[in-house]
Structures are given as structure tokens and as C-alpha cells.
Design a protein around this motif. Structure first.
Motif, mmCIF file in Angstrom:
data_model
loop_
_atom_site.group_PDB
_atom_site.id
_atom_site.type_symbol
_atom_site.label_atom_id
_atom_site.label_comp_id
_atom_site.label_asym_id
_atom_site.label_seq_id
_atom_site.Cartn_x
_atom_site.Cartn_y
_atom_site.Cartn_z
ATOM 1 N N GLY A 35 0.795 -1.224 0.000
ATOM 2 C CA GLY A 35 0.000 0.000 0.000
ATOM 3 C C GLY A 35 0.820 1.263 0.000
ATOM 4 N N ILE A 36 2.137 1.156 0.088
ATOM 5 C CA ILE A 36 3.015 2.321 0.078
ATOM 6 C C ILE A 36 3.761 2.368 -1.258
ATOM 7 C CG2 ILE A 36 5.011 3.437 1.152
ATOM 8 C CD1 ILE A 36 4.174 2.199 3.796
ATOM 9 N N LEU A 37 3.760 3.503 -1.894
ATOM 10 C CA LEU A 37 4.399 3.669 -3.200
ATOM 11 C C LEU A 37 5.905 3.529 -3.066
ATOM 12 C CD1 LEU A 37 3.599 4.368 -6.157
ATOM 13 C CD2 LEU A 37 4.137 6.745 -5.614
ATOM 14 N N ARG A 38 6.485 2.611 -3.826
ATOM 15 C CA ARG A 38 7.922 2.345 -3.772
ATOM 16 C C ARG A 38 8.514 2.388 -5.183
ATOM 17 N NH1 ARG A 38 8.760 0.859 1.390
ATOM 18 N NH2 ARG A 38 7.044 -0.122 2.538
ATOM 19 N N PRO A 39 9.862 2.408 -5.292
ATOM 20 C CA PRO A 39 10.487 2.507 -6.622
ATOM 21 C C PRO A 39 10.015 1.453 -7.611
ATOM 22 C CG PRO A 39 12.127 2.882 -4.921
ATOM 23 C CD PRO A 39 10.865 2.477 -4.204
ATOM 24 N N GLY A 40 9.845 0.199 -7.140
ATOM 25 C CA GLY A 40 9.413 -0.852 -8.049
ATOM 26 C C GLY A 40 8.035 -0.643 -8.621
ATOM 27 N N ASP A 41 7.218 0.189 -7.954
ATOM 28 C CA ASP A 41 5.855 0.431 -8.420
ATOM 29 C C ASP A 41 5.812 1.439 -9.564
ATOM 30 O OD1 ASP A 41 4.782 -1.269 -6.405
ATOM 31 O OD2 ASP A 41 4.969 0.354 -4.952
ATOM 32 N N VAL A 42 6.814 2.321 -9.647
ATOM 33 C CA VAL A 42 6.797 3.360 -10.683
ATOM 34 C C VAL A 42 7.792 3.094 -11.810
ATOM 35 C CG1 VAL A 42 6.002 5.128 -9.063
ATOM 36 C CG2 VAL A 42 8.457 4.821 -9.421
ATOM 37 N N ALA A 43 8.703 2.150 -11.599
ATOM 38 C CA ALA A 43 9.775 1.947 -12.583
ATOM 39 C C ALA A 43 9.242 1.566 -13.955
ATOM 40 C CB ALA A 43 10.746 0.873 -12.072
ATOM 41 N N ALA A 44 8.321 0.602 -14.009
ATOM 42 C CA ALA A 44 7.797 0.169 -15.308
ATOM 43 C C ALA A 44 7.034 1.285 -15.997
ATOM 44 C CB ALA A 44 6.898 -1.056 -15.124
ATOM 45 N N GLY A 45 6.294 2.069 -15.237
ATOM 46 C CA GLY A 45 5.549 3.186 -15.813
ATOM 47 C C GLY A 45 6.467 4.238 -16.409
ATOM 48 N N ILE A 46 7.559 4.519 -15.724
ATOM 49 C CA ILE A 46 8.527 5.486 -16.248
ATOM 50 C C ILE A 46 9.145 4.970 -17.542
ATOM 51 C CG2 ILE A 46 10.771 6.557 -15.829
ATOM 52 C CD1 ILE A 46 10.028 6.802 -12.904
ATOM 53 N N LEU A 47 9.512 3.677 -17.530
ATOM 54 C CA LEU A 47 10.089 3.095 -18.750
ATOM 55 C C LEU A 47 9.124 3.219 -19.925
ATOM 56 C CD1 LEU A 47 12.349 1.390 -20.097
ATOM 57 C CD2 LEU A 47 11.072 -0.640 -19.390
ATOM 58 N N GLY A 48 7.858 2.938 -19.698
ATOM 59 C CA GLY A 48 6.867 3.035 -20.768
ATOM 60 C C GLY A 48 6.670 4.451 -21.262
ATOM 61 N N ALA A 49 6.793 5.435 -20.347
ATOM 62 C CA ALA A 49 6.621 6.835 -20.738
ATOM 63 C C ALA A 49 7.831 7.361 -21.507
ATOM 64 C CB ALA A 49 6.372 7.696 -19.497
ATOM 65 N N VAL A 50 9.025 6.909 -21.110
ATOM 66 C CA VAL A 50 10.252 7.423 -21.726
ATOM 67 C C VAL A 50 10.539 6.750 -23.059
ATOM 68 C CG1 VAL A 50 12.760 7.627 -21.473
ATOM 69 C CG2 VAL A 50 11.267 8.076 -19.514
ATOM 70 N N VAL A 51 10.430 5.414 -23.102
ATOM 71 C CA VAL A 51 10.825 4.668 -24.294
ATOM 72 C C VAL A 51 9.627 4.501 -25.222
ATOM 73 C CG1 VAL A 51 11.860 2.550 -25.165
ATOM 74 C CG2 VAL A 51 12.584 3.471 -22.952
ATOM 75 N N ARG A 52 9.390 5.501 -26.049
ATOM 76 C CA ARG A 52 8.335 5.432 -27.064
ATOM 77 C C ARG A 52 8.892 4.893 -28.381
ATOM 78 N NH1 ARG A 52 3.950 8.553 -25.379
ATOM 79 N NH2 ARG A 52 3.868 8.288 -23.113
ATOM 80 N N ASP A 53 10.121 5.280 -28.697
ATOM 81 C CA ASP A 53 10.833 4.748 -29.858
ATOM 82 C C ASP A 53 11.812 3.701 -29.325
ATOM 83 O OD1 ASP A 53 12.714 4.217 -31.846
ATOM 84 O OD2 ASP A 53 12.549 6.221 -32.718
ATOM 85 N N PRO A 54 11.531 2.411 -29.534
ATOM 86 C CA PRO A 54 12.344 1.357 -28.912
ATOM 87 C C PRO A 54 13.833 1.466 -29.215
ATOM 88 C CG PRO A 54 10.352 0.428 -29.876
ATOM 89 C CD PRO A 54 10.414 1.853 -30.323
ATOM 90 N N ALA A 55 14.181 1.975 -30.360
ATOM 91 C CA ALA A 55 15.597 2.048 -30.732
ATOM 92 C C ALA A 55 16.272 3.263 -30.095
ATOM 93 C CB ALA A 55 15.737 2.090 -32.251
ATOM 94 N N ALA A 56 15.828 4.454 -30.453
ATOM 95 C CA ALA A 56 16.507 5.670 -30.005
ATOM 96 C C ALA A 56 16.268 5.959 -28.526
ATOM 97 C CB ALA A 56 16.041 6.849 -30.852
ATOM 98 N N ASP A 57 15.020 5.832 -28.074
ATOM 99 C CA ASP A 57 14.710 6.203 -26.695
ATOM 100 C C ASP A 57 15.326 5.257 -25.678
ATOM 101 O OD1 ASP A 57 13.267 8.317 -27.661
ATOM 102 O OD2 ASP A 57 11.307 7.377 -27.424
ATOM 103 N N ARG A 58 15.488 3.994 -26.029
ATOM 104 C CA ARG A 58 16.094 3.050 -25.084
ATOM 105 C C ARG A 58 17.555 3.431 -24.805
ATOM 106 N NH1 ARG A 58 14.554 -1.569 -22.862
ATOM 107 N NH2 ARG A 58 12.657 -1.618 -24.135
ATOM 108 N N VAL A 59 18.244 3.914 -25.816
ATOM 109 C CA VAL A 59 19.620 4.371 -25.627
ATOM 110 C C VAL A 59 19.656 5.576 -24.693
ATOM 111 C CG1 VAL A 59 21.641 5.364 -26.778
ATOM 112 C CG2 VAL A 59 20.391 3.476 -27.856
ATOM 113 N N VAL A 60 18.739 6.504 -24.903
ATOM 114 C CA VAL A 60 18.651 7.697 -24.048
ATOM 115 C C VAL A 60 18.404 7.302 -22.598
ATOM 116 C CG1 VAL A 60 17.281 9.763 -23.553
ATOM 117 C CG2 VAL A 60 17.861 9.204 -25.918
ATOM 118 N N TRP A 61 17.491 6.356 -22.405
ATOM 119 C CA TRP A 61 17.139 5.928 -21.048
ATOM 120 C C TRP A 61 18.306 5.209 -20.375
ATOM 121 C CZ3 TRP A 61 14.658 6.799 -16.961
ATOM 122 C CH2 TRP A 61 14.317 5.821 -16.025
ATOM 123 N N GLN A 62 18.980 4.331 -21.091
ATOM 124 C CA GLN A 62 20.105 3.600 -20.512
ATOM 125 C C GLN A 62 21.230 4.557 -20.120
ATOM 126 O OE1 GLN A 62 20.174 0.576 -19.588
ATOM 127 N NE2 GLN A 62 18.467 -0.380 -20.666
#
Length: 381
Positions: free
Chosen positions: A329-356
Motif C-alpha cells: 500500500g506504500i508507493l515504492r520505486p518498483g511500483d513506478v519503474a515500469a511506468g517510467i520506462l513506458g513513458a520514456v521509451v516510445r521509440d524502442p531504438a533511439a529512446d532506449r539508448v537515451v534511457w540507458q
């Protein structure tokens, strides 16, 4: 003449939807969700009101920006930003000029539009949603098939658009995503906005707008080139540009407030329990959006997405749902990590490099962010 095939079905669906009580609605309209605040403002409002307005311009601005009434009633802020922008927007609606809310995605254009209409007219539902397939009938009027075939063109056979109804009743109509509407359909607004009349040539009649009528349109300034507004149409609007939140604290406040409102309707944990994670989400979004870290020391590549405040709200809300249903019931890093990845990596090729690169050069080295780094690495593999 063209008769939209969906007119009758739409009317039936609307009637069925209208039977849902405000208490059961997943997302109540602004005038329902904040009915108590609007009622308190109306009772305390002793300033002059334009024709058919539910509140004075001062009270409308207070409703949007928040405040405390003489009787102690607290009006919650609906928009956190420069008060002068809201005052200009409200003043525009009190004149004969239409209002265009312009900004990048996620700057609360639709949110502000809805609340302005709710405060001014008590009804935010007179809405035309702009898309590439929006027909002229959505702006002007359509026809009831059965009546048209049985009796020919008549007022009984005519199906008014939200704009037509607003003109007749002196209400505020809304047009969302104006630049996504085809140019020829956009141009049907010109006569409505300039002459305040809507001709019905099939009947040799017209509908004239009564006092109180106005239009709020929204447009995404990243959509330039989709269906740009003609100079003739743009001149019919006063434009107010809604900016991104000026500071991290302001954005955290906006995200926290909105997530709390959404969370209450979904029975999710209170957002303050995860304020640290909200601040992390906002920090990540702002740094990638601005192309530089908060301290200004490290230049960053920006991904292709907008990483707007609205997307931050979505990421946190989804994280709260994960925490409620699959966590403690408490918001933790693991709860938001996947959502952030989905928001940042829209272009699987270019955006994944930016995120890494961002993860390895910024997040990994930041004090107190080790757990966040590990959670993001796990979902990024």
C-alpha cells in the motif's frame, strides 16, 4: 444532404449514459465533483456577473486557483500556475471573443477548459472532441434519419450540435484538439465566432447566439502542420498559452493533488505516503524533458516523448494501484519503474539508448537513489 449514420445511435447512448448518477461515475464532471465548492462560491459571490454566468469573473478565477471564503470554506486549486493567465482567460470569456488554450501536451488545457465551463455555465458537457474524422455535423448540426425521411427537413428533424445548443441557451461550449479537426470543418466555426449566428440553409433559418454564449478551444502547439488554423479563424480567438510547471516543487504539488483526487475515486492509498517517489518521477521527467540535470552540471539527451505532467500523474496513479493490489500500500520505486520506462521509451531504438545513458550516468550516481536505480534496471533488461 449528408446524414450521419451514427446520430441516432449516439443520441441513444448519450441518454443511457446520462442515467448514471454522479456518485457512481468513474470520473464525475467538474460541476458534479466540485458541486459543494461551486455552491459555496455562488453564495459568497456578491460581485457583478455577466449575463447567464453562474459566478462572477472573480469567483471563477478563485474556483480555478483556490482560496478561502469568508465563511471558512476552502476552495481547492484546480490549476496551479500564474494567476494572471487564468484572469486573462476568464476575462476573455466575459467578452465576445472566443478563448484558445494553447500549450504542449500535458499542460492541463482540457482540465482548465472543463473547469472554466463548469464555473461559468454550470455545465462542462457541451463538448466537440476534435479528431481527424470530426465531421461538420459535430460543429453545426445533423439530422434525425426517421424524421427526415418521414417529414423532410424540419426543426424537429434537426439534431443540434453542442455548439448550437450553447448558442441557443447562452452557455459555454468546448472544442478539444482544434488543430486535429480537418481545415474545412474548422472553417465552419468562423461564422459562429464572428457573426454569432449559425445558418440553417435547408430550412431558410438561422440560430442566433444569446448573451452568455462563448467557446473555449484547446490546441496542442506540437501539432503544427497537422491542420493549422487559418489566419481568419485564429483572429477570432484570444490565445492563452499554458506553460509547463515553472519549478519542481510546483510540479510535485500538481501531481500529488491530481493523483490524490484520482486515487480517492479508485480507493487507492493516499499519495502523500509515496511523496518521495512522486518527487523522483517528476525529477526524472523534468531532467529528460529539459535535457539537463537539476543541478545544471550534466547535459542529457531528450527522448521523443513529451514527458508531460499528465504522464507523470498517470505513472504515479498506476504505481499506487500496483502498491495497493500487489504490495503493502506504500508507493515504492518498483511500483513506478515500469511506468517510467513506458513513458520514456516510445521509440524502442533511439529512446532506449537515451534511457540507458540516463540510468548509468545520472541515476546510478545519485545519493539515495540506489533502490530506484535497481528497480529501473530490473524492468529495463
Amino acid at each position: 444532404m449528408t446524414v450521419p449514420e451514427t446520430t441516432a445511435a449516439t443520441a441513444t447512448t448519450t441518454a443511457a449514459v446520462g442515467e448514471t448518477s454522479g456518485a457512481e461515475a468513474l470520473r464525475p464532471h467538474a460541476e458534479d465533483a466540485f458541486a459543494d465548492e461551486l455552491k459555496a462560491l455562488a453564495a459568497a459571490d456578491d460581485r457583478p456577473r455577466p449575463a447567464r454566468w453562474r459566478l462572477s469573473p472573480w469567483a471563477v478565477a478563485t474556483y480555478l486557483q483556490g482560496g478561502t471564503l469568508p465563511d471558512g470554506t476552502v476552495i481547492t486549486p484546480k490549476y496551479v500556475g500564474p494567476r494572471r493567465l487564468i484572469e486573462v482567460a476568464v476575462t476573455t470569456l466575459a467578452t465576445d471573443r472566443a478563448l484558445l488554450l494553447l500549450g504542449v501536451p500535458g499542460t492541463a488545457k482540457t482540465w482548465v477548459s472543463e473547469h472554466l465551463a463548469a464555473a461559468v455555465s454550470g455545465d462542462s458537457t457541451l463538448l466537440v472532441q476534435g479528431t481527424a474524422g470530426t465531421p461538420e455535423e459535430a460543429v453545426r448540426y445533423g439530422w434525425n434519419y426517421a424524421q427526415l425521411l418521414a417529414h423532410g427537413p424540419s426543426r424537429d428533424a434537426l439534431v443540434p450540435s453542442p455548439l448550437m445548443r450553447a448558442m441557443s441557451d447562452g452557455m459555454t461550449a468546448r472544442v478539444e484538439e482544434l488543430t486535429r479537426i480537418p481545415a474545412d470543418v474548422q472553417d465552419s466555426l468562423i461564422t459562429i465566432l464572428s457573426e454569432k449566428t449559425l445558418p440553417i440553409p435547408e430550412l431558410g433559418q438561422e440560430v442566433q447566439a444569446v448573451r452568455g454564449f462563448n467557446v473555449i478551444a484547446t490546441a496542442n502547439d506540437r501539432d503544427r502542420g497537422v491542420n493549422e488554423l487559418s489566419s481568419a479563424l485564429r483572429r477570432r480567438f484570444n490565445t492563452v498559452v499554458l506553460p509547463l510547471p515553472a519549478t519542481p516543487d510546483a510540479e510535485v504539488d500538481i501531481v500529488s493533488r491530481r493523483v490524490d483526487q484520482i486515487g480517492r475515486s479508485l480507493d487507492l492509498p493516499a499519495a502523500p505516503e509515496g511523496l518521495a517517489e512522486i518527487r523522483r518521477v517528476v525529477t526524472v521527467f523534468r531532467e529528460l524533458r529539459d535535457g539537463v540535470t537539476t543541478d545544471g552540471r550534466t547535459k542529457l539527451k531528450s527522448p521523443s516523448g513529451t514527458l508531460s505532467t499528465a504522464e507523470a500523474i498517470s505513472v504515479v496513479t498506476n504505481g499506487l494501484a500496483l502498491a495497493a493490489h500487489f504490495g503493502d500500500g506504500i508507493l515504492r520505486p518498483g511500483d513506478v519503474a515500469a511506468g517510467i520506462l513506458g513513458a520514456v521509451v516510445r521509440d524502442p531504438a533511439a529512446d532506449r539508448v537515451v534511457w540507458q545513458e540516463y540510468l548509468e550516468t545520472v541515476v546510478r550516481e545519485r545519493d539515495g537513489w540506489k533502490d530506484f536505480y535497481r528497480a529501473c534496471r530490473e524492468v529495463s533488461v
